[in-house]
Scaffold this motif. Structure first.
Motif, PDB file in Angstrom:
ATOM      1  N   LEU A 122       0.866  -1.175   0.000  1.00 47.09           N
ATOM      2  CA  LEU A 122       0.000   0.000   0.000  1.00 47.09           C
ATOM      3  C   LEU A 122       0.901   1.223   0.000  1.00 47.09           C
ATOM      4  N   VAL A 123       0.738   2.090  -1.000  1.00 47.90           N
ATOM      5  CA  VAL A 123       1.476   3.343  -1.068  1.00 47.90           C
ATOM      6  C   VAL A 123       0.500   4.459  -0.715  1.00 47.90           C
ATOM      7  N   GLU A 124       0.861   5.239   0.299  1.00 51.19           N
ATOM      8  CA  GLU A 124       0.023   6.351   0.739  1.00 51.19           C
ATOM      9  C   GLU A 124       0.747   7.659   0.431  1.00 51.19           C
ATOM     10  N   HIS A 125      -0.029   8.655   0.046  1.00 51.71           N
ATOM     11  CA  HIS A 125       0.542   9.968  -0.290  1.00 51.71           C
ATOM     12  C   HIS A 125      -0.377  11.044   0.247  1.00 51.71           C
ATOM     13  N   GLU A 126       0.191  12.015   0.947  1.00 49.82           N
ATOM     14  CA  GLU A 126      -0.579  13.148   1.439  1.00 49.82           C
ATOM     15  C   GLU A 126       0.122  14.441   1.046  1.00 49.82           C
ATOM     16  N   ILE A 127      -0.672  15.394   0.607  1.00 49.70           N
ATOM     17  CA  ILE A 127      -0.192  16.746   0.354  1.00 49.70           C
ATOM     18  C   ILE A 127      -0.625  17.571   1.551  1.00 49.70           C
ATOM     19  N   VAL A 128       0.346  18.239   2.177  1.00 53.58           N
ATOM     20  CA  VAL A 128       0.100  18.946   3.419  1.00 53.58           C
ATOM     21  C   VAL A 128       0.470  20.421   3.244  1.00 53.58           C
ATOM     22  N   ASN A 129      -0.447  21.288   3.643  1.00 56.87           N
ATOM     23  CA  ASN A 129      -0.180  22.720   3.680  1.00 56.87           C
ATOM     24  C   ASN A 129       0.543  23.014   4.993  1.00 56.87           C
ATOM     25  N   VAL A 130       1.788  23.472   4.917  1.00 59.03           N
ATOM     26  CA  VAL A 130       2.581  23.758   6.111  1.00 59.03           C
ATOM     27  C   VAL A 130       2.934  25.240   6.211  1.00 59.03           C
ATOM     28  N   ALA A 131       2.187  26.077   5.535  1.00 56.99           N
ATOM     29  CA  ALA A 131       2.466  27.511   5.576  1.00 56.99           C
ATOM     30  C   ALA A 131       2.317  28.026   7.004  1.00 56.99           C
ATOM     31  N   SER A 132       3.363  28.675   7.497  1.00 56.04           N
ATOM     32  CA  SER A 132       3.299  29.192   8.870  1.00 56.04           C
ATOM     33  C   SER A 132       2.583  30.535   8.919  1.00 56.04           C
ATOM     34  N   THR A 133       2.666  31.299   7.859  1.00 58.45           N
ATOM     35  CA  THR A 133       1.894  32.536   7.755  1.00 58.45           C
ATOM     36  C   THR A 133       1.051  32.443   6.495  1.00 58.45           C
ATOM     37  N   ALA A 134      -0.028  33.173   6.470  1.00 58.34           N
ATOM     38  CA  ALA A 134      -0.970  33.127   5.343  1.00 58.34           C
ATOM     39  C   ALA A 134      -1.328  31.675   5.002  1.00 58.34           C
ATOM     40  N   HIS A 135      -1.602  30.905   6.029  1.00 61.38           N
ATOM     41  CA  HIS A 135      -1.926  29.484   5.863  1.00 61.38           C
ATOM     42  C   HIS A 135      -3.081  29.282   4.885  1.00 61.38           C
ATOM     43  N   TRP A 136      -4.017  30.171   4.919  1.00 65.07           N
ATOM     44  CA  TRP A 136      -5.191  30.105   4.048  1.00 65.07           C
ATOM     45  C   TRP A 136      -4.795  30.175   2.572  1.00 65.07           C
ATOM     46  N   ALA A 137      -3.646  30.779   2.262  1.00 68.54           N
ATOM     47  CA  ALA A 137      -3.257  30.999   0.873  1.00 68.54           C
ATOM     48  C   ALA A 137      -2.543  29.806   0.243  1.00 68.54           C
ATOM     49  N   GLY A 138      -2.098  28.851   1.056  1.00 65.37           N
ATOM     50  CA  GLY A 138      -1.380  27.695   0.519  1.00 65.37           C
ATOM     51  C   GLY A 138      -2.137  26.960  -0.581  1.00 65.37           C
ATOM     52  N   PRO A 139      -3.393  26.537  -0.324  1.00 61.28           N
ATOM     53  CA  PRO A 139      -4.130  25.831  -1.369  1.00 61.28           C
ATOM     54  C   PRO A 139      -4.427  26.689  -2.605  1.00 61.28           C
ATOM     55  N   ILE A 140      -4.496  27.984  -2.417  1.00 61.23           N
ATOM     56  CA  ILE A 140      -4.716  28.871  -3.569  1.00 61.23           C
ATOM     57  C   ILE A 140      -3.438  28.930  -4.407  1.00 61.23           C
ATOM     58  N   ALA A 141      -2.312  29.144  -3.754  1.00 62.35           N
ATOM     59  CA  ALA A 141      -1.034  29.195  -4.466  1.00 62.35           C
ATOM     60  C   ALA A 141      -0.716  27.858  -5.132  1.00 62.35           C
TER      61      ALA A 141
END
Length: 120
Positions: A81-100
């Protein structure tokens, strides 16, 4: 660029998760994954390969962290089983990570399937 560790930063959000089965031994799959992703340093990101946990982490842009785990298939006599996660680790403007990262997030399902095909 932050130093890559096994532990996620305190401020993080899992953006996407994927899992896929391969008919191959976990050690062989992990070795191939480590060869493919383990040598990143510099502009394309940094990587960490942890053999005991069969984990590869790639830290990229200011918001991006990709975690890959290779596990024995729990419900099958053989396979991985291969698992993969994409994680937003932005310390500032965390909300903008998925937009960027919207292009990365949008292409992630196809990219993960391509990686599974390459590892098989």
């Amino acid at each position: 660029m932050a130093i890559v560790t096994l532990e996620r930063p305190a401020k993080h959000t899992v953006v996407r998760s994927f899992a896929g089965h391969l008919d191959a031994a976990p050690d062989a799959v992990f070795a191939a994954l480590a060869r493919r992703l383990g040598g990143l340093t510099g502009d394309e990101g940094q990587s960490l390969v942890d053999e005991p946990s069969r984990t590869v982490i790639v830290q990229g842009e200011w918001w991006y962290r990709a975690e890959y785990r290779v596990r024995p298939e729990p419900d099958a006599a053989t396979g991985t089983l291969v698992e993969h996660e994409i994680v937003n680790v932005a310390s500032t403007a965390h909300w903008a990570g998925p937009i960027a990262g919207r292009a990365v997030i949008r292409s992630a399902p196809a990219d993960f399937q391509a990686l599974l095909t390459e590892l098989a």
